[in-house]
Design an enzyme around this catalytic site. Structure first.
Site, PDB file in Angstrom:
ATOM      1  N   TYR A  11      50.130  41.675  36.569  1.00 12.07           N
ATOM      2  CA  TYR A  11      50.082  42.276  35.230  1.00 12.07           C
ATOM      3  C   TYR A  11      51.429  42.826  34.755  1.00 12.07           C
ATOM      4  CZ  TYR A  11      45.023  41.738  34.616  1.00 12.07           C
ATOM      5  OH  TYR A  11      43.756  41.219  34.437  1.00 12.07           O
ATOM      6  N   ASP A  57      43.032  42.217  44.461  1.00 12.41           N
ATOM      7  CA  ASP A  57      41.646  41.860  44.123  1.00 12.41           C
ATOM      8  C   ASP A  57      41.126  40.796  45.097  1.00 12.41           C
ATOM      9  OD1 ASP A  57      39.323  41.866  42.633  1.00 12.41           O
ATOM     10  OD2 ASP A  57      40.129  40.652  40.998  1.00 12.41           O
TER      11      ASP A  57
END
Ligand code: ADP
Length: 190
Positions: free
Chosen positions: A134, A43
């Site tokens: 994650y 990201d």
């Protein structure tokens, strides 16, 4: 490192080791977070390389969608990236595999593929969504990603001709190389 695989209907899956921000594709999928605020990992790399226009677009989208649930995605332009669109998909945070993680991860890939089709894209690249911060085990995530992409290309590809899995690091690349190699797909020589 790079390898290509051809499906019977002429569509292709390409596997590349490297930085997704440097690989041209009509659309780039991003492993975003629910706040659509930019972050670490891929990201951060996408926002750094793409420039501030992407975040500005997200600033406009955010009030409309609120916190995006896992498995969903929103589209922006791609700023300075070698692409037309970025699809910001929110992967699941991995807990123990019994909290809908697999379905949410599959949905990330499916939704991005659908968004690519809706926009007439010929190619889309994916990072290994959820396998960084994650915590999704890479060996569990990879078969979900490859199965979802293959199913889509076999049954629903219109404009889409090529899906590129961009793997960061040799271990991740080898994992996909093995999976795709064992899947019965024909290796493309060109
Ligand atoms: P998540 O929060 O969804 O886990 P991360 O960005 O932490 O997202 O990690 C997702 C995957 O993206 C990881 O496998 C990581 O190694 C990989 N990655 C990080 N930077 C890049 C990059 N520039 N290009 C491609 N993949 C990347």
């Amino acid at each position: 490192m790079e390898k290509g695989f051809r499906l019977p209907n002429g569509t292709r899956i390409r596997l590349v080791e490297g930085d997704i921000t440097r690989i041209p594709a009509d659309a780039i999928a991003n492993a975003a977070n629910a706040a659509l605020a930019g972050g670490a990992g891929v990201d951060g790399a996408i926002h750094r390389a793409g420039g501030p226009d992407i975040l500005r677009e997200l600033d406009e989208i955010r009030p409309r969608v609120g916190r995006l649930p896992a498995g969903q995605a929103v589209a922006t332009g791609a700023g300075r990236l070698p692409a037309r669109f970025v699809f910001h998909a929110v992967g699941p945070v991995y807990r123990d595999g019994r909290h809908g993680e697999a379905e949410a991860l599959a949905s990330c890939y499916r939704v991005c593929l659908e968004m690519a089709e809706e926009r007439g894209c010929r190619s889309i690249s994916f990072p290994a969504i959820s396998t960084g911060v994650y915590g999704y085990p890479a060996e569990e995530a990879a078969p979900i990603a490859t199965a979802e992409v293959r199913l889509f290309l076999e049954s629903r590809a219109g404009s889409l001709r090529e899906v590129i899995f961009v793997q960061f690091g040799e271990a991740a690349y080898r994992l996909y190389e093995r999976l795709l190699g064992e899947s019965g797909l024909q290796e493309a020589q060109d």
